[in-house]
Design an enzyme around this catalytic site. Structure first.
Site, PDB file in Angstrom:
ATOM      1  N   GLY A  43     -72.340 -10.250 -32.566  1.00  0.00           N
ATOM      2  CA  GLY A  43     -72.366 -10.852 -33.884  1.00  0.00           C
ATOM      3  C   GLY A  43     -73.629 -10.612 -34.694  1.00  0.00           C
TER       4      GLY A  43
ATOM      5  N   ASP B 110     -74.994 -23.254 -34.047  1.00  0.00           N
ATOM      6  CA  ASP B 110     -74.266 -24.507 -34.334  1.00  0.00           C
ATOM      7  C   ASP B 110     -74.551 -25.582 -33.291  1.00  0.00           C
ATOM      8  OD1 ASP B 110     -72.581 -23.281 -32.478  1.00  0.00           O
ATOM      9  OD2 ASP B 110     -70.973 -22.951 -33.907  1.00  0.00           O
TER      10      ASP B 110
ATOM     11  N   PHE C  45     -64.919 -22.870 -40.349  1.00  0.00           N
ATOM     12  CA  PHE C  45     -64.889 -21.639 -39.550  1.00  0.00           C
ATOM     13  C   PHE C  45     -65.155 -20.461 -40.482  1.00  0.00           C
ATOM     14  CE2 PHE C  45     -63.339 -18.101 -37.159  1.00  0.00           C
ATOM     15  CZ  PHE C  45     -63.571 -18.445 -35.840  1.00  0.00           C
ATOM     16  N   VAL C  46     -66.231 -19.744 -40.229  1.00  0.00           N
ATOM     17  CA  VAL C  46     -66.602 -18.664 -41.151  1.00  0.00           C
ATOM     18  C   VAL C  46     -66.592 -17.306 -40.450  1.00  0.00           C
ATOM     19  CG1 VAL C  46     -67.986 -20.140 -42.663  1.00  0.00           C
ATOM     20  CG2 VAL C  46     -69.070 -19.010 -40.721  1.00  0.00           C
TER      21      VAL C  46
END
Lengths: 316, 182
Positions: free
Chosen positions: B46, B107, B156-157
């Protein structure tokens, strides 16, 4: 081999190693809180005299170890049992720099503050062990108390856990569970010791598995296991409201306690009415017990895990 | 601008906003680490997109390295979740180096805490965190974030390296994905 003890220096991450080994070996993890609960079941709410604590703990653990392999993750656990084929006593250590680094991360301290806190923790540990295990605080006595010492200076907690699990598996393979005769012998010895102080074990303590109230709680437990974070399920209730006679009329039991982070976590469900009620309780808990750290893990967070990885909820 | 897939609910930050904010954060990082050898460490997969954009915006020389960790519920984990572990380690040691961990998103803090502990154990001179997105509303484990580009809501991105089942990493913007349409 039915008993594996793991302990270590403060901030050496020994608790994380213990959590991982318990998971790899499917051993019952015995933390300070879990043992305290068993001691209450066995001997009642009245605290035992300091000198009686060790024989009382051994009596409980030896009985339970006949049926369940136990991983005893307590400070000083190595002093509970004499060297024997059915016990493997291990120690986790690492450099002071690494230990201070852990405190810097966990407690968000500057380097000098972390070093100072580390000195305090070392002194506290010394006092604690001296009080609980008479004469066990000298360096030579400590070194002789372990069958295996692993340093995390150059290996990580996962590798250490694999090494310990392999050693434990080998012992277990060769020795099997603690034999009833050996357990009887230990229990008899400890009961005799306790009888001198008028203490009689009730035989009530039982190994119970966490019975999760909701699948999301089980998934959260899996998530904590995955990150090798020690957890306890519903270990404590907090009174929130009392009647005029002082009786508790409302209490709140957070789902999880993470000892290493000194943090309670409440896992919510999807039903909005329950979420609202739980949020209200969390708010009250924060107001009445400002020193207690609590976080809420919302069902929505699980939805995202499920959504991202295509996971299935495990139904308990 | 990259065309939006059908299941995108809305765009949270456009490509222009993302580029501008990364440039601002790059200035802060360049000032903080000026005169020092900085190593950027990105977590596969990511963070790769953010690392690339950030590194190009920095005005100081940097080294880069990558690591990968197993993911919760990932395909290699089997029926039980297993344990988090390093799936691909750094190519070089980081002892006595100034290290900046580059994250796409922080997160709950579980993953970041694990990474920080792992890297801290290797004796870097300093260890910081720079994240593209901070979803602090979900934080359970507190982690010290030194640089953040955007604080985001509890949605949710995808995009800029963030995926849904390995898709949408290549979007140049940050978008909210609609699970119903996913």
């Amino acid at each position: 081999m039915a008993l594996l003890t793991i302990s270590g220096d403060p901030a050496s991450r020994w608790e994380e190693v213990a959590q991982a080994v318990a998971q790899l070996m499917h051993f019952e993890l015995v933390t300070e809180t879990r043992l305290a609960q068993w001691m209450i079941e066995e001997f009642g709410e009245t605290p035992l005299p300091a000198r009686a604590w060790a024989p009382a703990a051994v009596a409980v653990l030896a009985r339970l170890a006949r049926e369940h392999p136990l991983l005893i993750a307590l400070d000083g656990a190595e002093h509970l049992f004499r060297p024997a084929p059915w016990v493997l006593r291990t120690r986790i250590t690492t450099s002071d720099a690494h230990r201070a680094g852990k405190l810097m991360l966990d407690l968000r301290l500057e380097k000098s503050e972390a070093q100072s806190r580390l000195r305090e923790l070392d002194a506290e540990r010394k006092r604690f062990r001296k009080a609980r295990f008479k004469g066990a605080s000298s360096a030579s006595a400590e070194a002789a108390s372990f069958d295996l010492t692993l340093s995390l200076a150059h290996i990580d907690a996962a590798e250490a856990a694999e090494v310990l699990a392999a050693a434990a598996a080998r012992r277990l393979d060769q020795q099997g569970l603690l034999s009833p005769n050996a357990a009887d012998e230990i229990e008899f010895e400890m009961r005799l010791e306790l009888a001198k102080r008028g203490i009689v074990p009730a035989g009530r303590a039982r190994v119970t598995r966490a019975s999760f109230g909701h699948p999301s709680e089980e998934m959260f437990a899996n998530l904590l296991d995955f990150y090798r974070i020690q957890w306890e399920y519903e270990p404590r209730s907090f009174p929130l409201q009392w009647d005029k006679d002082g009786g508790v009329t409302e209490a709140f039991t957070p789902d999880f306690y993470l000892p290493e982070l000194d943090l309670y976590v409440e896992v919510t469900t999807m039903k909005q009415s329950l979420v609202t009620r739980k949020n209200r309780k969390v708010k009250m808990l924060r107001a009445i017990y400002p020193h207690i750290n609590i976080q809420v893990f919302y069902q929505k967070d699980f939805q995202d895990l499920v959504f991202k990885y295509g996971l299935k909820m495990v139904h308990s | 601008m990259t065309p939006a897939p059908d299941n995108i609910e809305r765009i949270l930050f456009t490509e222009e906003q993302v580029s501008a904010r990364i440039a601002e954060v790059a200035v802060e990082i360049s000032e903080k680490y000026r005169g020092r050898d900085l190593k950027l460490i990105a977590v596969l997969k990511g963070s790769v997109f953010f690392l690339t954009a950030l590194a190009r915006a920095l005005t100081i020389p940097v080294k880069i390295d990558f690591l990968a960790i197993s993911s919760f519920g990932g395909p290699s984990q089997g029926p039980t979740p297993g344990l988090v572990r390093i799936a691909k380690d750094l190519d070089e040691p980081i002892h006595d180096e100034d290290v900046l961990l580059v994250e796409d998103i922080v997160d709950t803090g579980f993953t970041t805490r694990y990474l920080l502990q792992t890297l801290a154990g290797r004796g870097p001179r300093s260890l910081g965190i720079c994240t593209l997105l901070d979803r602090s509303v979900r934080r359970i484990v507190q982690v010290p974030i030194d640089f953040r580009c955007f604080e985001i809501p509890d949605r949710f991105v995808v995009g800029c390296g963030l995926d849904h089942r390995q898709l949408y990493r290549n979007l140049g913007y940050i978008a909210v994905l609609d699970p119903e349409r996913g």
